[in-house]
Structure formats: structure tokens, C-alpha cells
Design an enzyme around this catalytic site. Structure first.
Site, mmCIF file in Angstrom:
data_model
loop_
_atom_site.group_PDB
_atom_site.id
_atom_site.type_symbol
_atom_site.label_atom_id
_atom_site.label_comp_id
_atom_site.label_asym_id
_atom_site.label_seq_id
_atom_site.Cartn_x
_atom_site.Cartn_y
_atom_site.Cartn_z
ATOM 1 C CG ASP A 41 -1.908 -1.231 1.127
ATOM 2 O OD1 ASP A 41 -2.168 -1.706 0.003
ATOM 3 O OD2 ASP A 41 -2.385 -1.691 2.173
ATOM 4 C CE LYS A 77 -4.294 -6.491 -0.143
ATOM 5 N NZ LYS A 77 -4.657 -5.079 -0.217
ATOM 6 C CB THR A 78 -1.645 -2.924 -6.436
ATOM 7 O OG1 THR A 78 -2.590 -3.587 -7.300
ATOM 8 C CG2 THR A 78 -0.238 -3.325 -6.816
ATOM 9 C CG ASP A 113 -7.701 -4.947 -1.831
ATOM 10 O OD1 ASP A 113 -8.897 -5.256 -1.995
ATOM 11 O OD2 ASP A 113 -7.175 -4.754 -0.721
ATOM 12 C CE LYS A 143 -11.282 -4.406 0.571
ATOM 13 N NZ LYS A 143 -9.906 -3.922 0.378
ATOM 14 N N GLY A 152 -23.507 -4.445 -12.492
ATOM 15 C CA GLY A 152 -22.627 -5.135 -13.429
ATOM 16 C C GLY A 152 -22.120 -4.246 -14.558
ATOM 17 C CG ASN A 153 -23.618 -1.079 -18.008
ATOM 18 O OD1 ASN A 153 -23.197 -1.619 -19.027
ATOM 19 N ND2 ASN A 153 -23.819 0.227 -17.929
HETATM 20 O O1 S5P Z 1 -11.230 -7.341 5.199
HETATM 21 C C1 S5P Z 1 -10.247 -6.850 4.665
HETATM 22 C C2 S5P Z 1 -10.016 -6.977 3.291
HETATM 23 C C3 S5P Z 1 -8.871 -6.412 2.743
HETATM 24 S S1 S5P Z 1 -8.534 -6.740 1.083
HETATM 25 N N1 S5P Z 1 -9.323 -6.194 5.411
HETATM 26 C C4 S5P Z 1 -8.198 -5.613 4.877
HETATM 27 O O2 S5P Z 1 -7.383 -5.068 5.633
HETATM 28 N N2 S5P Z 1 -7.998 -5.677 3.512
HETATM 29 C C5 S5P Z 1 -6.818 -5.034 2.861
HETATM 30 O O3 S5P Z 1 -5.638 -5.682 3.337
HETATM 31 C C6 S5P Z 1 -6.640 -3.545 3.173
HETATM 32 O O4 S5P Z 1 -7.280 -2.749 2.194
HETATM 33 C C7 S5P Z 1 -5.132 -3.367 3.149
HETATM 34 O O5 S5P Z 1 -4.702 -3.142 1.818
HETATM 35 C C8 S5P Z 1 -4.603 -4.733 3.589
HETATM 36 C C9 S5P Z 1 -4.244 -4.797 5.067
HETATM 37 O O6 S5P Z 1 -3.153 -3.982 5.339
HETATM 38 P P1 S5P Z 1 -2.387 -4.011 6.747
HETATM 39 O O7 S5P Z 1 -1.388 -2.913 6.616
HETATM 40 O O8 S5P Z 1 -3.414 -3.756 7.816
HETATM 41 O O9 S5P Z 1 -1.772 -5.383 6.852
#
Ligand code: S5P
Length: 276
Positions: A40, A62-63, A93, A95, A100-101
Site C-alpha cells: 500500500d 496486492k496493490t 484490491d 473491491k 454489473g454494467n
Molecule cells: O477485510 C479486509 C479486506 C482487505 S482486502 N481487510 C483488509 O485489511 N484488507 C486489505 O488488506 C486492506 O485494504 C489493506 O490493503 C490490507 C491490510 O493492510 P495491513 O497494513 O493492515 O496489513
């Protein structure tokens, strides 16, 4: 119904129904890692630098590409080149959460053109099944077989409403899209106890909220450890600040890798010895 999470990655790589699932398990087995780095970082230089340094130790990067302030062709070219060089997959990531469109336009086009470069994306089923149908259609029509979806079946943040019926229906919908849905982002394995589980289904479980030294943050994030995650049926551990914000990110990623890999080996061995 026995869960696939007790099988070795090499075995899952051989029989996974999805080409991207096969490649993911092959990478994990070859590199001996189940770590997904949640990178991140907010500018291209820092993002590519961490991907290059930690790339040898991870299975997936993961970005959150929309937080990269100078996002452009150099960001995508750099990530793609590093993914090839260090043998990892790219997971945006995003989300997705819309009709759908709209989601098809967000996935294929716009400034980010996510479908062109991200092997994996995630989506919530809050809008209903149409969102997964739309992403599935884009994947199948796109002609790139190595694209997959993870359904966001649970969330780690305090007070999350992604529980109960929402989580149950996430699994139900996943079963309908085997050509594109790889599995879930969830805190634990979800599918094997459901009455509709079949012998050969193999949903991949990506678990976020993993940290070896903190229980959470001031904004509601809640963590578990690599060991509890793997014991709960997780296949891939997503860790962000625990790794990239450590004083020495390379030592940190090695620690997560070791903890995650040893916990995975114990899980596989336990079942192996129980069935002997
Ligand atoms: O439920 C979730 C789903 C995701 S994808 N909880 C999360 O924390 N995430 C993602 O995982 C969040 O957007 C972040 O990019 C990463 C967690 O980061 P950390 O620094 O807390 O490990």
C-alpha cells in the site's frame, strides 16, 4: 466433506479447475511461500522498489492502484516486469461494488485498465450476483485465461457487516462461476462445511488482517497471526504494514514467509499422518 486446504499446494496445482489457480499454487510450491504482500505504497517509485526487494519472497503482490499518486504506464510496466522477473502474480484490491454494467467499465477501461495487468481482482456481492456475472463475462470474453476473481466474503475491520447470510451467499455465488472465481478473501476457510460442497471443489482462501506484532490499529483493523490464519484454513496470508512498514522489510517478509510456510507444512502433515 474434506477441505482441499489439507492437500499440498503441489497437488492442488495439478488438479485445480482454473488455470490461474494452478499457476498460483505452482508459484507457492516453487518459491516455498504463501505470503501476499499488501504493497500500500503511494507513489510508483516506492511501490516498484518494495516489489523488487520483496518480490523473491512472495507469491502475490496486492496493490491499491488508485492510491498511487503518479499512476501511469510506468507503474503498470514496472509491476508487470517485476512480476515476471520475480515470479509473482498481481492482485488489484479494487473491491468492486456496483451494478454489473458499471463494474465492467471499471474493470476493463478508465484510467486504470485493471483487466490488462492484474491477474486477480476482488469484488463484494453486496449488489447481488450481477456483479460477479459481469466480471465473469469480461474475463471469459477477454481471451486471457489467467484472470480470476476473489469474492470478498468477510472483512477484518471491527463491526464488519460482511458476516452470516452475506458470507454464506458469497460461497453460493462462487460455486456458480468456476471459470472465473478462484475463491475468497476471508478470515478462514468457508466452503467445506456447506451441504453443497463437492469433493473436487477447491476455493483458494486469501486472508488479510495478518500481523505478527500488532493486534490492530486505531481505525478498526483487527489482526490475527500467520499461524492462526493457516490453522483456520487460509491458503495465502495478506500482510501490509507488518512487512513494508517494518524497520527492515526484507527480514520481516522472511519471518512471515517462515511462519506461514511452517504452519502450512504442519497442516498438511497432520492430515497425512491422520490418514495413515
Ligand atoms: O477485510 C479486509 C479486506 C482487505 S482486502 N481487510 C483488509 O485489511 N484488507 C486489505 O488488506 C486492506 O485494504 C489493506 O490493503 C490490507 C491490510 O493492510 P495491513 O497494513 O493492515 O496489513
Amino acid at each position: 466433506m474434506a477441505s482441499s486446504s489439507h492437500l499440498p499446494y503441489a497437488q492442488r496445482a495439478q488438479k485445480h479447475p482454473h488455470p490461474l489457480g494452478r499457476r498460483l499454487f505452482e508459484i507457492a510450491d516453487r518459491k516455498k511461500t504463501n505470503v501476499v504482500l499488501s504493497a500500500d505504497l503511494t507513489n510508483t517509485k516506492e511501490l516498484l522498489a518494495i516489489a523488487d526487494r520483496l518480490g523473491p519472497h512472495i507469491a502475490v503482490l496486492k496493490t491499491h492502484i488508485d492510491i498511487v499518486s503518479d499512476f501511469g504506464p510506468a507503474t503498470v510496466e514496472g509491476l508487470t516486469e517485476l512480476a515476471l522477473r520475480h515470479d509473482f502474480l498481481l492482485f488489484e484490491d479494487r473491491k468492486f461494488i456496483d451494478i454489473g454494467n458499471t463494474v465492467q467499465k471499471q474493470y476493463k477501461g478508465g484510467a486504470l485498465r485493471i483487466h490488462e495487468w492484474a491477474h486477480i481482482v476482488n469484488a463484494t456481492i453486496l449488489p447481488g450476483e450481477g456483479i460477479i456475472q459481469a466480471l465473469d463475462q469480461t474475463i471469459r470474453e477477454g481471451g486471457i485465461c489467467e484472470r480470476g476473481i476473489l469474492i470478498l466474503a468477510e472483512m477484518t475491520s471491527k463491526g464488519s457487516l460482511a458476516v452470516g447470510e452475506y458470507t454464506r451467499i458469497s460461497v453460493e455465488i462462487a460455486r456458480k462461476y468456476p471459470q472465473s472465481v478462484l475463491g475468497f478473501v476471508s478470515t478462514r476457510e468457508l466452503s467445506s462445511h456447506s451441504p453443497a460442497a463437492t469433493q473436487d471443489e477447491d476455493f483458494v482462501v486469501f486472508t488479510t488482517g495478518v500481523n505478527m506484532s500488532s493486534k490492530g490499529d486505531a481505525l478498526g483493523q483487527q489482526y490475527q497471526t500467520p499461524i492462526t490464519a493457516i490453522e483456520g484454513g487460509s491458503d495465502f496470508l495478506i500482510a501490509g504494514r507488518g512487512i513494508y512498514a517494518a524497520t527492515d522489510p526484507v527480514s520481516a517478509v522472511k519471518e512471515y514467509r517462515k511462519a506461514g510456510w511452517e504452519a502450512y507444512e504442519r497442516r498438511v502433515q497432520q492430515v497425512g499422518s491422520a490418514s495413515r
